[in-house]
Design a protein around this motif. Structure first.
Motif, mmCIF file in Angstrom:
data_model
loop_
_atom_site.group_PDB
_atom_site.id
_atom_site.type_symbol
_atom_site.label_atom_id
_atom_site.label_comp_id
_atom_site.label_asym_id
_atom_site.label_seq_id
_atom_site.Cartn_x
_atom_site.Cartn_y
_atom_site.Cartn_z
ATOM 1 N N ILE A 75 0.840 -1.205 0.000
ATOM 2 C CA ILE A 75 0.000 0.000 0.000
ATOM 3 C C ILE A 75 0.874 1.254 0.000
ATOM 4 O O ILE A 75 0.669 2.187 -0.789
ATOM 5 C CB ILE A 75 -0.924 0.010 1.236
ATOM 6 N N ILE A 76 1.854 1.288 0.913
ATOM 7 C CA ILE A 76 2.722 2.468 1.047
ATOM 8 C C ILE A 76 3.468 2.742 -0.260
ATOM 9 O O ILE A 76 3.605 3.894 -0.694
ATOM 10 C CB ILE A 76 3.703 2.280 2.221
ATOM 11 N N ARG A 77 3.944 1.693 -0.919
ATOM 12 C CA ARG A 77 4.705 1.857 -2.155
ATOM 13 C C ARG A 77 3.811 2.234 -3.354
ATOM 14 O O ARG A 77 4.316 2.538 -4.433
ATOM 15 C CB ARG A 77 5.468 0.560 -2.478
ATOM 16 N N SER A 78 2.494 2.212 -3.133
ATOM 17 C CA SER A 78 1.569 2.493 -4.237
ATOM 18 C C SER A 78 0.868 3.837 -4.111
ATOM 19 O O SER A 78 0.003 4.161 -4.922
ATOM 20 C CB SER A 78 0.511 1.377 -4.311
ATOM 21 N N ILE A 79 1.200 4.613 -3.081
ATOM 22 C CA ILE A 79 0.494 5.871 -2.834
ATOM 23 C C ILE A 79 1.516 6.951 -2.475
ATOM 24 O O ILE A 79 2.590 6.651 -1.936
ATOM 25 C CB ILE A 79 -0.543 5.688 -1.693
ATOM 26 N N SER A 80 1.172 8.171 -2.754
ATOM 27 C CA SER A 80 2.042 9.280 -2.344
ATOM 28 C C SER A 80 1.618 9.784 -0.980
ATOM 29 O O SER A 80 0.459 9.609 -0.566
ATOM 30 C CB SER A 80 1.968 10.426 -3.363
ATOM 31 N N MET A 81 2.560 10.425 -0.289
ATOM 32 C CA MET A 81 2.224 11.004 1.014
ATOM 33 C C MET A 81 1.180 12.094 0.832
ATOM 34 O O MET A 81 0.294 12.264 1.690
ATOM 35 C CB MET A 81 3.474 11.561 1.687
ATOM 36 N N GLN A 91 -13.184 2.589 -1.057
ATOM 37 C CA GLN A 91 -13.315 3.197 -2.388
ATOM 38 C C GLN A 91 -11.955 3.732 -2.873
ATOM 39 O O GLN A 91 -11.592 3.581 -4.036
ATOM 40 C CB GLN A 91 -14.342 4.331 -2.328
ATOM 41 N N THR A 92 -11.198 4.330 -1.954
ATOM 42 C CA THR A 92 -9.868 4.851 -2.305
ATOM 43 C C THR A 92 -8.936 3.727 -2.742
ATOM 44 O O THR A 92 -8.203 3.856 -3.737
ATOM 45 C CB THR A 92 -9.260 5.596 -1.105
ATOM 46 N N LEU A 93 -8.950 2.606 -2.010
ATOM 47 C CA LEU A 93 -8.124 1.457 -2.379
ATOM 48 C C LEU A 93 -8.503 0.919 -3.754
ATOM 49 O O LEU A 93 -7.641 0.548 -4.560
ATOM 50 C CB LEU A 93 -8.262 0.347 -1.326
ATOM 51 N N LYS A 94 -9.793 0.906 -4.021
ATOM 52 C CA LYS A 94 -10.270 0.428 -5.329
ATOM 53 C C LYS A 94 -9.789 1.339 -6.442
ATOM 54 O O LYS A 94 -9.342 0.880 -7.505
ATOM 55 C CB LYS A 94 -11.798 0.344 -5.315
ATOM 56 N N GLN A 95 -9.868 2.652 -6.225
ATOM 57 C CA GLN A 95 -9.424 3.620 -7.235
ATOM 58 C C GLN A 95 -7.930 3.499 -7.499
ATOM 59 O O GLN A 95 -7.460 3.744 -8.622
ATOM 60 C CB GLN A 95 -9.767 5.036 -6.783
ATOM 61 N N LEU A 96 -7.180 3.102 -6.464
ATOM 62 C CA LEU A 96 -5.736 2.938 -6.611
ATOM 63 C C LEU A 96 -5.364 1.574 -7.199
ATOM 64 O O LEU A 96 -4.184 1.274 -7.395
ATOM 65 C CB LEU A 96 -5.040 3.104 -5.255
ATOM 66 N N GLY A 97 -6.401 0.752 -7.460
ATOM 67 C CA GLY A 97 -6.146 -0.587 -7.985
ATOM 68 C C GLY A 97 -5.591 -1.539 -6.955
ATOM 69 O O GLY A 97 -4.897 -2.494 -7.287
ATOM 70 N N LEU A 98 -5.904 -1.285 -5.671
ATOM 71 C CA LEU A 98 -5.340 -2.079 -4.578
ATOM 72 C C LEU A 98 -6.394 -2.873 -3.818
ATOM 73 O O LEU A 98 -6.146 -3.323 -2.692
ATOM 74 C CB LEU A 98 -4.595 -1.155 -3.603
ATOM 75 N N SER A 99 -7.587 -3.032 -4.394
ATOM 76 C CA SER A 99 -8.664 -3.726 -3.684
ATOM 77 C C SER A 99 -8.305 -5.187 -3.401
ATOM 78 O O SER A 99 -8.837 -5.796 -2.470
ATOM 79 C CB SER A 99 -9.959 -3.659 -4.489
ATOM 80 N N ARG A 100 -7.389 -5.776 -4.186
ATOM 81 C CA ARG A 100 -6.984 -7.162 -3.958
ATOM 82 C C ARG A 100 -6.285 -7.337 -2.603
ATOM 83 O O ARG A 100 -6.174 -8.456 -2.094
ATOM 84 C CB ARG A 100 -6.053 -7.631 -5.079
ATOM 85 N N LEU A 101 -5.794 -6.228 -2.047
ATOM 86 C CA LEU A 101 -5.101 -6.308 -0.767
ATOM 87 C C LEU A 101 -6.053 -6.242 0.415
ATOM 88 O O LEU A 101 -5.640 -6.387 1.562
ATOM 89 C CB LEU A 101 -4.069 -5.182 -0.656
ATOM 90 N N SER A 102 -7.319 -5.982 0.138
ATOM 91 C CA SER A 102 -8.307 -5.961 1.214
ATOM 92 C C SER A 102 -9.098 -7.263 1.178
ATOM 93 O O SER A 102 -8.674 -8.245 0.575
ATOM 94 C CB SER A 102 -9.234 -4.751 1.070
ATOM 95 N N GLN A 103 -10.262 -7.306 1.797
ATOM 96 C CA GLN A 103 -11.037 -8.534 1.924
ATOM 97 C C GLN A 103 -11.495 -9.053 0.569
ATOM 98 O O GLN A 103 -12.023 -8.304 -0.244
ATOM 99 C CB GLN A 103 -12.253 -8.281 2.821
ATOM 100 N N PRO A 104 -11.314 -10.371 0.281
ATOM 101 C CA PRO A 104 -11.738 -10.922 -1.006
ATOM 102 C C PRO A 104 -13.255 -11.031 -1.117
ATOM 103 O O PRO A 104 -13.968 -10.918 -0.112
ATOM 104 C CB PRO A 104 -11.097 -12.318 -1.002
#
Length: 758
Positions: free
Chosen positions: A710-716, A741-754
């Motif tokens: 997550i950290i490597r995929s987002i800016s501060m 919703q933010t995780l989904k927009q960043l394309g990181l929803s796979r890192l949350s609950q399946p």
């Protein structure tokens, strides 16, 4: 009325199945209230109808056949309103609907109350009479009271009835589901092993046996040892007791004769139940019979029966040899209440999942399970776990669901989820050697929380940069006495050596609350507000000094130790602890040890500490937030209580404001700030915390790769914009939705609950 209520609850608790329980309820209420009819309607979710499940006064042939739609009749209206309806002439009410073939046309007065469990209406309890009259306030109050008392009992009886049949009986309930609280994420498919605490009759599971004669001999040996104990105590006290008092020991011995309790137990063993299960069921039934007797003297004999049962059970369990728990491959361990001691007794390579009937997702056991990466469900209070031994189950640690004897289709669906999670984990493993750096160059050190020796290897494999919390109480919990200074030194040295030169933060002994030592019991009305953490160790300097001496000696030649003080609420506690630390350093140097003073910090866990951050910062080298306890105290939610688990919200606006306040105060004093609560292990929580300015995030090793990704995929900058929006919001659920919703927009929803099967 109170006596009637007590009897009903006792009888229903002892009922063998839900039908028997419901019959007992309507019969007792009908007689106790002196009404002509008492009936129970329960909701059938498959048909969305309220079905007449038991009656005393109506036509019994209508039981199981007569029903009403959820929007039909006065029964439906009671359920819809979720409140009592009291009518002197039911037929004149516009919602009245005649129940065909029930025989209710003779009855006019009607009082119905909803049966509610965890905010859901399960059914309606009804009393009726021929006379046109309103039931008085005391009668209505009684029916409301008994309905509230019996709701959970009915749910448990219904669940137990569904589980009594074995899967091979041909009557199994396909995909029978039980809801709990998510403890640790993941999915496990395997066989249940029920672990019962020592000498607890209510927690003994049922197990089938084939060698009956050996089991009978095993029981009779335990029985004879109890008889010998009673004779020995009787002889020892013979000169101090009157003759009638001495006769009580004879009563005990007679209870254990072959034509009494012992004979019943042997009969159950010969029917195929193991000795412990046979004993448990016989003692439970006999104790219930005594408890329901009118005579006070005979009623008190229930406690004698249970005492005898516990004595025999203790010998039966002692006969098992040293406490070892044998597990098949892919075992799902079920316990009434999980503890660190239980986790320390099982072979980790065969353990696929954990279930605790008591406790919540933020209990100490759940935190350890997350640290170990074991899918876990907590707080399934209605689970008839004694009937689950060796049953096949699916454990869904994401949603907190347990499926018993699942269908092939459901097993296949969950196997796909397991495969997907393994693929995600494999992808995250590639990040091990990479730093946690945002896309705009901000580095966020990721440390781990540990407690078991097995955590060390797991943490290093996932790229941990240090230990933000080493729970020193765990080595204390798995022993029968306080570990010596040398024993502690060896344990701490292994942790420090494994991570050197990386920092290792050791929290001083933190017992009390949900962390008890068997050899140092703390009995309190409200343990979370009682004698725990730094309060205990300052009151017992002999324990505190031995521990910090062991830490300091373990750190010789390494220099990566940091000491953290838990549960502080005043600067005086910090000052006193530091004086004792200085004393230990002086003593060890006088003994010839090369001791370097370690960094010292405090944990911010209680609201009082939130407003003293600046004062603490002037006295310590670092500050760490224990967000689990802090959220518990801010929200006034016992994190071990599954009844209020849904009120424990890490994203509650009050909790976020407190965390943001701590970060601002620490920055002004230029003191290092870390967080070691479970919020740091949540991808969304990590984004908010780094935006607040937390210098270090410490979490369970299992979640570290996800947080790093997550950290490597987002800016501060993106994280700070999200935080700014969140701090303006006043609803925890909406905050959670925004983060998802933010995780989904960043394309990181796979890192949350399946995506889970419905």
């Amino acid at each position: 009325m109170l006596e009637l209520l007590r009897k009903i609850v006792q009888e229903v608790s002892a009922a063998s199945n839900v039908e028997a329980a419901l019959k007992l309820i309507v019969r007792r209420i009908q007689r106790g209230m002196n009404t002509e009819v008492c009936s129970i309607f329960l909701l059938d979710e498959s048909t969305e109808r309220f079905v007449l499940r038991a009656t005393q006064g109506l036509n019994r042939k209508a039981v199981g056949r007569a029903s009403l739609a959820t929007s039909e009749g006065i029964v439906g209206l009671v359920a819809k309103r979720a409140e009592p309806i009291n009518l002197e002439d039911a037929e004149s009410h516009p919602a009245f609907c005649y129940l065909k073939d029930s025989g209710e046309e003779r009855f006019h007065s009607f009082l119905g109350v909803p049966i509610i469990h965890h905010r859901e209406v399960l059914g309606v309890l009804v009393v009726q009479q021929q006379e046109c009259r309103r039931f008085d306030e005391s009668e209505e109050a009684f029916l409301v009271t008994i309905s509230a008392q019996l709701a959970a009992v009915i749910v448990h009886a219904e669940a137990s009835g569904a589980m009594v049949e074995s899967p091979e009986s041909g009557h199994k309930a396909i995909d029978r589901r039980f809801e709990g609280v998510p403890g640790a994420p993941g999915v496990a498919i395997g066989q249940v092993v029920v672990v019962s605490p020592q000498a607890n009759l209510d927690a003994v599971p049922n197990k089938r046996i084939t060698d009956v004669d050996t089991e009978v001999a095993f029981f009779e040996n335990a029985l004879e040892r109890v008889r010998s104990d009673i004779r020995r105590v009787s002889a020892k006290l013979s000169r101090r007791l009157r003759h009638d008092e001495q006769a009580l020991f004879d009563v005990y011995l007679k209870m254990l004769e072959d034509n009494a309790l012992a004979g019943e137990v042997v009969g159950r063993i010969r029917d195929g139940n193991w000795a412990q299960g046979a004993l448990s069921s016989v003692i439970s039934e006999n104790a219930q019979q005594f408890a329901m007797m009118e005579d006070p003297y005979l009623r008190e004999r229930a406690s004698d029966v249970r005492d005898l049962g516990r004595r025999v059970l203790a010998y039966l369990q002692e006969g098992d040899g040293p406490r070892t728990i044998e597990l098949p491959d892919n075992a799902i361990l079920v316990a009434d209440e999980l503890s660190p001691a239980i986790l320390g007794e099982v072979p980790q390579d065969k353990l696929a999942g954990l279930i605790s009937v008591k406790g919540s997702g933020n209990s100490h056991a759940a935190i350890l399970a997350r640290s170990m990466g074991i899918p876990t469900i907590m707080g399934i209070v209605d689970l008839p776990y004694r009937h689950l031994h060796e049953r096949q189950v699916i454990l869904d640690g994401f949603a907190g669901r347990l499926y018993v004897d699942p269908s092939e289709e459901l097993v296949s669906a969950y196997q796909d989820i397991v495969k997907e999670q393994q693929e995600v984990a494999a992808g995250l493993a590639q990040l091990k050697e990479l730093p946690a750096v945002t896309t705009d160059g901000e580095r966020v050190p990721l440390w781990v929380n540990t407690g078991l020796l097995a955590d060390v290897e797991r943490s290093l494999e996932r790229g941990a940069e240090g230990i933000g919390l080493y729970r020193t109480e765990i080595p204390f919990m798995v022993r029968d006495f306080f570990p010596s200074e040398q024993e502690q030194l060896e344990i701490y040295r292994r942790q420090l050596e494994a991570f050197a030169p990386r920092p290792v933060t050791m929290r001083t002994l933190d017992i009390g609350g949900d962390k008890a030592l068997p050899y140092f019991p703390i009995e309190e009305e409200n343990p979370f507000l009682g004698w725990r953490g730094i309060r205990v160790t300052l009151d017992h300097p002999e324990i505190f000094l031995v521990q910090i001496r062991a830490m300091l000696r373990a750190n010789e030649g390494l220099g990566n130790l940091r000491i953290m003080l838990p549960m502080v609420s005043s600067v005086q506690e910090v000052d006193e602890a530091k004086r004792m630390l200085e004393r230990a350093i002086t003593e060890l140097r006088e003994e010839g040890h090369q001791i370097d003073p370690p960094e010292v910090g405090v944990m911010i866990e209680v609201p009082a500490a939130v407003y003293q951050v600046k004062r603490f910062a002037k006295r310590v080298d670092f500050i760490s937030v224990g967000s689990n306890d802090l959220a518990q105290y801010i929200l006034a939610v016992d994190r071990n209580n599954p009844r209020v688990a849904n009120l424990y919200m890490a994203y509650h606006p009050a909790v976020l404001r407190a965390l943001e306040h701590i970060a601002r105060e620490a920055q002004q004093e230029s003191v290092q700030l870390s967080i070691c609560g479970e919020m740091a292990a949540d991808p969304g929580g990590a984004m908010l915390l780094m935006a607040m300015g937390y210098d270090v995030l410490s979490m369970n090793a299992t979640n570290l790769p996800r947080v790093k990704s997550i950290i490597r995929s987002i800016s501060m900058q993106q994280a700070r914009e999200l935080l700014e929006t969140v701090l303006q919001m006043d609803d925890a659920e909406k905050i959670q939705q925004l983060i998802s919703q933010t995780l989904k927009q960043l394309g990181l929803s796979r890192l949350s609950q399946p995506q889970l099967p419905d």
